[in-house]
Design an enzyme around this catalytic site. Structure first.
Site, PDB file in Angstrom:
ATOM      1  N   SER A  24       0.861  -1.191   0.000  1.00  0.00           N
ATOM      2  CA  SER A  24       0.000   0.000   0.000  1.00  0.00           C
ATOM      3  C   SER A  24       0.891   1.233   0.000  1.00  0.00           C
ATOM      4  O   SER A  24       2.077   1.155   0.346  1.00  0.00           O
ATOM      5  CB  SER A  24      -0.834  -0.014   1.283  1.00  0.00           C
ATOM      6  OG  SER A  24      -1.501   1.215   1.471  1.00  0.00           O
ATOM      7  N   TYR A  82      -1.881  -0.621  10.769  1.00  0.00           N
ATOM      8  CA  TYR A  82      -1.934  -0.934   9.332  1.00  0.00           C
ATOM      9  C   TYR A  82      -0.632  -0.515   8.646  1.00  0.00           C
ATOM     10  O   TYR A  82      -0.009  -1.286   7.915  1.00  0.00           O
ATOM     11  CB  TYR A  82      -3.139  -0.211   8.718  1.00  0.00           C
ATOM     12  CG  TYR A  82      -3.360  -0.499   7.248  1.00  0.00           C
ATOM     13  CD1 TYR A  82      -3.836  -1.729   6.821  1.00  0.00           C
ATOM     14  CD2 TYR A  82      -3.114   0.473   6.278  1.00  0.00           C
ATOM     15  CE1 TYR A  82      -4.049  -1.990   5.466  1.00  0.00           C
ATOM     16  CE2 TYR A  82      -3.330   0.222   4.933  1.00  0.00           C
ATOM     17  CZ  TYR A  82      -3.793  -1.015   4.531  1.00  0.00           C
ATOM     18  OH  TYR A  82      -4.002  -1.268   3.192  1.00  0.00           O
TER      19      TYR A  82
HETATM   20  N1  LIG Z   1      -8.653  -0.490  -1.038  1.00  0.00           N
HETATM   21  C1  LIG Z   1      -7.615   0.256  -0.846  1.00  0.00           C
HETATM   22  O1  LIG Z   1      -7.703   1.485  -0.884  1.00  0.00           O
HETATM   23  C2  LIG Z   1      -6.277  -0.392  -0.600  1.00  0.00           C
HETATM   24  C3  LIG Z   1      -5.138   0.398  -0.770  1.00  0.00           C
HETATM   25  C4  LIG Z   1      -3.893  -0.173  -0.590  1.00  0.00           C
HETATM   26  C5  LIG Z   1      -3.781  -1.509  -0.262  1.00  0.00           C
HETATM   27  N2  LIG Z   1      -4.899  -2.274  -0.088  1.00  0.00           N
HETATM   28  C6  LIG Z   1      -4.712  -3.694   0.245  1.00  0.00           C
HETATM   29  O2  LIG Z   1      -5.447  -4.494  -0.653  1.00  0.00           O
HETATM   30  C7  LIG Z   1      -5.676  -5.767  -0.063  1.00  0.00           C
HETATM   31  C8  LIG Z   1      -7.120  -6.173  -0.303  1.00  0.00           C
HETATM   32  O3  LIG Z   1      -7.967  -5.286   0.404  1.00  0.00           O
HETATM   33  P1  LIG Z   1      -9.267  -4.641  -0.235  1.00  0.00           P
HETATM   34  O4  LIG Z   1      -9.025  -3.196  -0.316  1.00  0.00           O
HETATM   35  O5  LIG Z   1      -9.688  -5.380  -1.427  1.00  0.00           O
HETATM   36  O6  LIG Z   1     -10.295  -4.844   0.974  1.00  0.00           O
HETATM   37  P2  LIG Z   1     -11.617  -5.729   1.122  1.00  0.00           P
HETATM   38  O7  LIG Z   1     -12.590  -5.387   0.082  1.00  0.00           O
HETATM   39  O8  LIG Z   1     -12.027  -5.560   2.543  1.00  0.00           O
HETATM   40  O9  LIG Z   1     -11.097  -7.221   0.871  1.00  0.00           O
HETATM   41  C9  LIG Z   1     -10.232  -7.829   1.787  1.00  0.00           C
HETATM   42  C10 LIG Z   1     -10.217  -9.306   1.524  1.00  0.00           C
HETATM   43  O10 LIG Z   1      -9.299  -9.923   2.434  1.00  0.00           O
HETATM   44  C11 LIG Z   1      -9.965 -10.990   3.107  1.00  0.00           C
HETATM   45  N3  LIG Z   1      -9.388 -11.237   4.408  1.00  0.00           N
HETATM   46  C12 LIG Z   1      -9.266 -10.398   5.459  1.00  0.00           C
HETATM   47  N4  LIG Z   1      -8.675 -11.033   6.494  1.00  0.00           N
HETATM   48  C13 LIG Z   1      -8.410 -12.301   6.063  1.00  0.00           C
HETATM   49  C14 LIG Z   1      -7.809 -13.437   6.656  1.00  0.00           C
HETATM   50  N5  LIG Z   1      -7.355 -13.431   7.916  1.00  0.00           N
HETATM   51  N6  LIG Z   1      -7.696 -14.569   5.919  1.00  0.00           N
HETATM   52  C15 LIG Z   1      -8.140 -14.614   4.647  1.00  0.00           C
HETATM   53  N7  LIG Z   1      -8.749 -13.587   4.032  1.00  0.00           N
HETATM   54  C16 LIG Z   1      -8.865 -12.443   4.739  1.00  0.00           C
HETATM   55  C17 LIG Z   1     -11.427 -10.552   3.171  1.00  0.00           C
HETATM   56  O11 LIG Z   1     -12.239 -11.683   3.428  1.00  0.00           O
HETATM   57  P3  LIG Z   1     -13.678 -11.586   4.196  1.00  0.00           P
HETATM   58  O12 LIG Z   1     -14.685 -11.210   3.134  1.00  0.00           O
HETATM   59  O13 LIG Z   1     -13.871 -12.943   4.744  1.00  0.00           O
HETATM   60  O14 LIG Z   1     -13.535 -10.528   5.247  1.00  0.00           O
HETATM   61  C18 LIG Z   1     -11.570  -9.975   1.770  1.00  0.00           C
HETATM   62  O15 LIG Z   1     -11.737 -11.006   0.835  1.00  0.00           O
HETATM   63  C19 LIG Z   1      -5.296  -5.627   1.395  1.00  0.00           C
HETATM   64  O16 LIG Z   1      -4.041  -6.235   1.621  1.00  0.00           O
HETATM   65  C20 LIG Z   1      -5.200  -4.124   1.596  1.00  0.00           C
HETATM   66  O17 LIG Z   1      -4.324  -3.775   2.624  1.00  0.00           O
HETATM   67  C21 LIG Z   1      -6.150  -1.740  -0.246  1.00  0.00           C
END
Ligand SMILES: NC(=O)c1ccc[n+]([C@@H]2O[C@H](COP(=O)([O-])OP(=O)(O)OC[C@H]3O[C@@H](n4cnc5c(N)ncnc54)[C@H](OP(=O)(O)O)[C@@H]3O)[C@@H](O)[C@H]2O)c1
Length: 281
Positions: free
Chosen positions: A139, A152
């Protein structure tokens, strides 16, 4: 069509669901992992019959050793894993003084130790086949510290260091480790994917005013966050890149400007600018 296989963690929503769709459409066999049975339909929705035949769904909670051990057994059914996308993650938010060590551990179990567990399960495949690409979803928070997000931010900084070291260790086995560093995108992470510390925003918190400013800002800016498909296509581009991919790929509105500014101006100037933003109502 390709005969390549990609493994994606956290595929139930957000980037993970987007990666699943983008890689299926590019002809990959996709092993998508989720941790809750009731999310199966969520992953399948929007996929064609053809896409579904190239999809394998496995259960995996990256924060639990036992879940990863079961998952590792299931992986033995596959001949090869060409690409691993360590995507599963969430955010622990709050002010450092008001957060417990347990809350920091909770954050690290998924965002940092989770990546190590899954990577260690997959590396034997990649070493044996003499090739592989590991894309760790970091990120902008792995490069810049933000207030009210220290668990985070710390977990992503740790992921950055781990990935740099790992990249040097596995290069000679034909394995590339890459960091994909998005800015702000429209996924669930800043709503259902956030664990907020107990006192944050309460009347007794000395950080109430900073919390209100940050919260209002996020609410006002959320609709301008990027479309996750931009990150999906970048991940595919990284997976397909010929030769030696870069260590870092940043993506998102304002990210390049922010990183360049942080690199060029003295820390004290940077700090003044950030704190000024936080004084606004
Ligand atoms: N969106 C942004 O702005 C952003 C920016 C930079 C980086 N990121 C990174 O992108 C990645 C994906 O996040 P996202 O933004 O797509 O968020 P999201 O929509 O909340 O998706 C997160 C995913 O991770 C899963 N998850 C969480 N804890 C877990 C665990 N212990 N074991 C297995 N699966 C788990 C969730 O499953 P459940 O449905 O079961 O909860 C969901 O499928 C993360 O690493 C985040 O830090 C996001």
């Amino acid at each position: 069509m390709t005969n390549k296989t990609v493994l994606i963690t956290g595929a139930s929503g957000g980037f993970g669901k987007t990666f699943t769709k983008v890689f299926l459409q590019a002809g990959y066999h996709v092993i998508a992992t989720i941790r809750q049975e009731n999310k199966i339909q969520e992953v399948l929705s929007g996929l064609s019959e053809q896409d579904r035949t190239n999809l394998t769904l496995l259960f995996l909670d990256v924060s639990h050793d036992q879940s990863v051990a079961q998952f590792q057994t299931a992986l033995n059914a596959f001949q090869r894993i060409d690409v691993l996308i360590n995507n599963a993650g969430f955010a622990v938010a709050g002010f450092a003084e008001e957060l417990t060590v347990e809350e920091y551990k909770l954050q690290f179990e998924t965002n940092f130790f989770g990546v190590i567990r899954v990577t260690n399960a997959v590396l034997p495949f990649m070493r044996k086949q003499g090739s592989g690409r590991i894309i760790n979803i970091s990120s902008i928070s792995g490069l810049v510290g933000f207030p009210a997000l220290s668990p985070y931010v710390s977990s992503k900084y740790a992921l950055e260091g781990y990935s740099e070291s790992l990249r040097l260790e596995v290069k000679d086995f034909g394995i590339d480790v890459v960091l994909l560093e998005p800015g702000s995108f429209q996924t669930n992470i800043w709503t259902s994917g956030t664990h907020l510390s107990q006192n944050a925003g309460s009347d007794i918190s000395p950080y109430k005013s900073m919390f209100t400013t940050i919260n209002n800002r996020m609410l006002a800016e959320r609709s301008s966050y990027g479309d996750p498909s931009e990150v999906g296509f970048l991940a595919l581009k990284i997976a397909e890149a010929k030769g030696n991919p870069s260590l870092r790929y940043t993506v998102g509105k304002g990210v390049t400007f922010m990183l360049t500014l942080k690199r060029l101006i003295p820390w004290k100037t940077w700090e003044r600018m950030v704190l000024k933003q936080l004084q606004k109502p």
